[in-house]
Design an enzyme around this catalytic site. Structure first.
Site, PDB file in Angstrom:
ATOM      1  N   ARG C 106       0.771  -1.206   0.006  1.00 41.96           N
ATOM      2  CA  ARG C 106      -0.052   0.062  -0.002  1.00 41.96           C
ATOM      3  C   ARG C 106       0.906   1.215  -0.008  1.00 41.96           C
ATOM      4  NH1 ARG C 106      -3.562   0.188  -2.320  1.00 41.96           N
ATOM      5  NH2 ARG C 106      -3.076   2.094  -3.295  1.00 41.96           N
ATOM      6  N   LYS C 141       2.098  24.732  -3.691  1.00 39.81           N
ATOM      7  CA  LYS C 141       0.835  24.444  -3.504  1.00 39.81           C
ATOM      8  C   LYS C 141       0.783  22.586  -3.381  1.00 39.81           C
ATOM      9  CE  LYS C 141      -1.681  28.375  -4.931  1.00 39.81           C
ATOM     10  NZ  LYS C 141      -2.560  28.859  -5.779  1.00 39.81           N
ATOM     11  N   LYS C 173       4.968  40.022  -2.795  1.00 37.12           N
ATOM     12  CA  LYS C 173       3.551  40.346  -3.009  1.00 37.12           C
ATOM     13  C   LYS C 173       3.042  41.742  -2.601  1.00 37.12           C
ATOM     14  CE  LYS C 173       2.995  35.424  -2.831  1.00 37.12           C
ATOM     15  NZ  LYS C 173       1.982  34.518  -2.524  1.00 37.12           N
ATOM     16  N   GLU C 204       5.579  40.470  -7.583  1.00 39.81           N
ATOM     17  CA  GLU C 204       4.188  40.034  -8.247  1.00 39.81           C
ATOM     18  C   GLU C 204       3.668  41.285  -8.657  1.00 39.81           C
ATOM     19  OE1 GLU C 204       1.495  37.473  -5.692  1.00 39.81           O
ATOM     20  OE2 GLU C 204       0.521  39.224  -5.800  1.00 39.81           O
ATOM     21  N   ASP C 225       0.098  38.514 -12.159  1.00 43.30           N
ATOM     22  CA  ASP C 225      -0.869  37.668 -11.619  1.00 43.30           C
ATOM     23  C   ASP C 225      -2.233  38.055 -11.795  1.00 43.30           C
ATOM     24  OD1 ASP C 225      -1.479  36.225  -9.319  1.00 43.30           O
ATOM     25  OD2 ASP C 225      -2.171  37.823  -8.125  1.00 43.30           O
TER      26      ASP C 225
END
Lengths: 287, 287, 287, 287, 287, 287
Positions: C106, C141, C173, C204, C225
């Site tokens: 597994r 992410k 940012k 950004e 962005d």
């Protein structure tokens, strides 16, 4: 921390949280090619840390998932730890995948340079007192996290180890004794009752009266802290070898011989571990 | 390792596997009495590491199960990290159970002395080049396991940080380039394709031709390794600021100013972290 | 966490605090018998994670005290990581004590299915922009604790890696810039002074004015962005390649090609690591 | 790994070996200013992971040495874990030093998006079988290292947990039974003798004969693996509730209702943890 | 903790923070000489822990950097774990560098003596009930940190394992039931809904009425806590094997047989792990 | 391992890899209700381990994410560690969320019962020799992983601690001396040169001649191993207090008084830590 953990931490801080060397990554599969490197000492000194070369490289091979290239790896050392080397000496030769040696190089040298620096400076103190029976001791003034290696290096430099930490010997300083009502004899006896018979008790003194009290207290060792040469001589004469005496405080290469001449059994030196000059050592990939 | 782990390891090697200070044990309940201590700098220098006093003592209180005495604990710092101090300055005052300060003393001083030693030596290099716009950089020649603290200390001494490890910037040395067929331009381009656009690429050079190749390769930074003053001037003149230049190799307090005069943007110095002299600092329990 | 620690944790959560597989325990000594298994991919995709099979099984053998059965263990892989496989392909064959493969199955599949799922989805984005010189970048992410593997998988899928974390590149940012008085140029310069010359700085932007300010600020890379196709085209035209441009925000398989057509250098896609569909892979013990 | 260790690892991989955010470093002391942020869900779904916000931020404050700013920190949640949210809902509001929220943002969102994605997909399966008494079970097909969180999320989505690992329940698959001479009854009895009376034993079956043998063997639960709807109905009718039946294999949102209609007690679904689509959630610093 | 971690911790507390044996250090290079030792059991009993000899010595060799002497190391065991041995029996012979066996001796014996003591005492209970079909179960009353080994030892002594911890089985005691409104049936049903179908639920009872309620509640097992012989007989007669019954509380070697005669299925005994007498075992270096 | 790590490991093995108590989970939010419990000693003895109650519960609250219920938690102890208690004594009262005390109960009792068992048995030996000035010493025959706690318990029982491990004192046994050419004096001198002046050296002897050699060698302490009463008397008479003597080997409650009558300074007893009978202690939730 044992040696293995120290090496792990040293590599982790160099390779980062994900254990990667982006410069070696750029090599692609070429990084797996064999290579030969020489480790060269560029100034005279006592070499120390050679046994770590093998361990550092093995750990790099393991964490970089290059275990299958272990047949490309070998280390040959041409000197022993604790030996004196002339400038220009090749102290070791390393066969290893080129990517591995590039990743391991700085960590190996950081260890070798610090430890050889400590051993070299220690040896100078040992030589400075070698006309007497006095021995050099190290202290707990080591680089945080490197105590066990720093203390190995002083040994390879010819010193003996003082206590390793706060756990393996009692040292009663003025503040301890003050906290136990200021009576040295009572302090030593109370200590013996609490820590049991297996730990040595050393008492720190700074006057003749304290030395007399310490010797009479059943202490196993007495430290003469920052005393003048004359006072130390007086203490040595009075103690007559009943208990070992350790001179401590402000001792450097210039006055160490004279301190030893007082007849003290030991001189402890913080400088050998808190301010060693790194020995100049480099690594050259020769093929 | 982060700071907290470094402090943990430093204390563990001093207190041992079972975390005990046998000298403090001898004090019995007296060890829980309040005390006041002064931290005194005994020679001129840049102080660094003050923020660690609080962390070391808190960790000792925790591991020694003395959390309930936290009302007896406070630290007041009279200087800031990075500040210059005169000999004899009291840099901090600590209120704390006496047993705790006795257990924490050596670890606190080992940190303060090393970091202040690094900051002090760094500042000397910074001053030596302060008549130019050249900046001092540190290196990866740090004490194993102490990189993040050593590099904080160089910053407090006025330097900028070079890369933290092998993971956050690419450095192509002669061996890397040789392994990639010896063509600098090709090596840089291959590297960019593999490591992506977010990492800087620095190329190590030792000749004028290599500098020209490196600048033309798209490298983000070029290292002039062990070059003569003249050669460095020639390189600076040719590069004309298109890419930052870093002088490296054999630079000491005596020649740093002249190297800076060549117009290089950065000078990196290994000595500030591999061979700092500990600043003389002591702790005195005053009541 | 490096790979070895990730595998250790994955096995520990499956085998529990005392590292036991009660179903295999029921087999008794029969669990030590040899066995042969095939790893089969059941749908088309890019396979990734094959190198982990060996590591997972070795670790299971070690923690289960079955080191002496290592002569029964071998893995043969019929594909390379990053290769395309047809449904039904046997990608690896494993010889191993039957109890070990039952305990490891597994965990092996959980790794293979996730990483192959990431590589497969990444490849679709790579193909979608392959008519341009635009490259796909991954993001942060990732599944918590799996970043280094997730980012290896995007690479095997044909993407380049964006920064690994908050430590190896600066990304300013709007909130960072606002906190530094809203002036992009000043923010970049202040950043350079603090982080030194070895880290790249990306800014950004969301408007044309910001792009102009960012390019003029000395930033190493500019993120566009959530801009419209038109605005991106305008920015690309104005920047003229002086600094790499990264499109980000709301980009999916349907619009990726059009975004790439704007001429941006990079497109970063969170979906490839935050929402990959596991590739259907199974393991069959054949004897 | 418990939750605290999972969060630690997630932050360590983002902040790196020395735990630093170079973008926040660039802010200098401005990073300590207060800020308010909103966590916004951008698509309909089941929210899960809200309790982690507090833990992530506290850990960041601790490792970044910002404990003294804890008076600037509070989290208010406007929904509970497991609740349904409409697009655009503000699910939490965070007061926090701006540097801390910038460092914690991505980690918080990575947790929230994955766990909410799992809960949302799970709920769809729960709804699909809600006209019956059948319950949805999760599996061990979780992201490596995230099992305990993934299984919390399935619970918040309305499922029940299957076994946590190989240690807390016996599952006898065909390979186990084959290794024990192929006799299901004998295998179950041997297992009971070895693992004792406190662990449940489930037997995997794929034919009607195996189901009969399993029910007669004393097994605590029987899995119907990849059976047709008809075969499952036949098994349910024959078993008559003597032992719980679990349908498994190839079940998706389209056929789950029909499988539930067969009368099985449980349906286990790997997809809810191996292939969840992240729920779209963002964090906005509003002041 | 798995076995490997338990051994690591045991050695670390004996060798200290820096992993050194100062007595062996005194031997110098003589410590690397080969040696042969015999492990001798000095009183009759069940031997347990033999497999750990190999693991302890290998770990000592590794941490002491003596890997290169592995050709001097072998262990031969003359008995199997769980076997009965007469006083004076040589149970194992160890070839090993003399310094290594001196460092490992005490740790090996501490494991062997405790585990053999547990197995020996367990066997006495097993024999005491061997005229019935009743089985002996262990409990969670183990030495902190040694649960997995203590429970292996009870198995080698002939007992079955009760639950390993609070995670792998539900035990509803009076306090749990009281907290759930005192209704056993409701408590079991609520528990089943929360923990899912894969964990067994045992209910602790002390009266006949509670037993009836527990059996009717769907519990998987019922504990008869501190009941009289008569009451246990009454319960056994009423339950008629519908659910396994476990006698618990105040059972010793004198009354165990009588408790078994009541017809209960299991007797759990805390004494076998909380108060075992160490089996007298010694190690003799014979050459 | 320090106390905190020992408690962590004890809880982890009870709560499992994911730190969960499935029985408490079944309580739902009821588990957060307040409760009061009494810790009751059921047989006469010396109580030891009370300070751990607080630490165990705090750690459970932390790992179970119940920090916000800390206002419901307090411990009041009615006895001190090392005090004698009558059967039926309530030694502590605990206010705590009911779910937390249910999860912590067994771990608390496992600690209290073992440590109180050790202290109680130790006290019996202390009483047996209390008519002399002889002191009881513990040994390294402790439960693996629990040495620091086991040795605290012997102290609370009235014994003194022998060495903590192989690192804090030298013990030269016959095998060490044989390996150093069999000459005790030479062995002690070589040892002193290697380990330095801060560690005590004890020599194990079994004949009168060895005792004479050991006393003349400069050893700090001499062990009389398995000697007859007569021989011990002879040794005591000859040594005349020049060095402390420790009797060891085969000493039990019946002969301890007679051994002490010989005039030896210390008697070391393995039984107090390798075979203590757990003191019967229970915890009762009273509201």
């Amino acid at each position: 921390m044992n040696e293995s953990e120290i090496i792990h931490n040293a590599l982790e801080e160099d390779l980062g949280a994900s254990w990667k060397d982006v410069s070696v990554e750029a090599l692609g599969s070429v990084g797996d090619n064999s290579s030969t490197s020489k480790v060269i000492v560029k100034e005279a000194g006592i070499v120390c840390g050679l046994w770590l070369i093998d361990e550092v490289i093995k750990k790099v091979m393991m964490v970089c998932g290059k275990g299958e290239f272990s047949h490309l790896f070998s280390v040959e050392c041409y000197f022993s730890d604790g030996e004196f080397v002339e400038p220009g000496s090749v102290i070791a030769e390393i066969d290893c995948p080129v990517g591995i040696i590039l990743s391991a190089e700085r960590t190996i040298l950081n260890f070798l340079q610090r430890l050889s620096g400590i051993a070299t400076l220690t040896k100078k103190f040992v030589v400075a007192v070698s006309h007497t029976k006095c021995k050099i001791l190290d202290t707990r003034k080591t680089a945080p996290g490197l105590r066990c290696l720093d203390k190995l290096a002083t040994k390879f430099g010819g010193a003996l180890n003082h206590r390793f930490g706060l756990y393996d010997m009692v040292m009663l300083k003025d503040n301890h004794i003050k906290a136990m009502d200021g009576n040295i004899k009572k302090a030593v006896e109370q200590t013996r009752m609490i820590v049991g018979p297996t730990k040595k008790i050393e008492v720190e003194t700074s006057t003749f009266e304290e030395v007399k009290a310490a010797v009479g207290s059943g202490a196993d060792m007495v430290m003469l802290d920052n005393m003048s040469i004359e006072l130390m001589k007086k203490c040595v004469a009075w103690v007559k070898g009943r208990v070992p005496l350790e001179a401590s405080g402000g001792i450097n290469l210039e006055n160490a011989g004279k301190v030893a001449d007082t007849g003290v059994d030991y001189i402890s030196v913080g400088e050998i571990t808190h301010s060693p000059k790194a020995l100049d050592i480099s690594l050259k990939i020769v093929s």
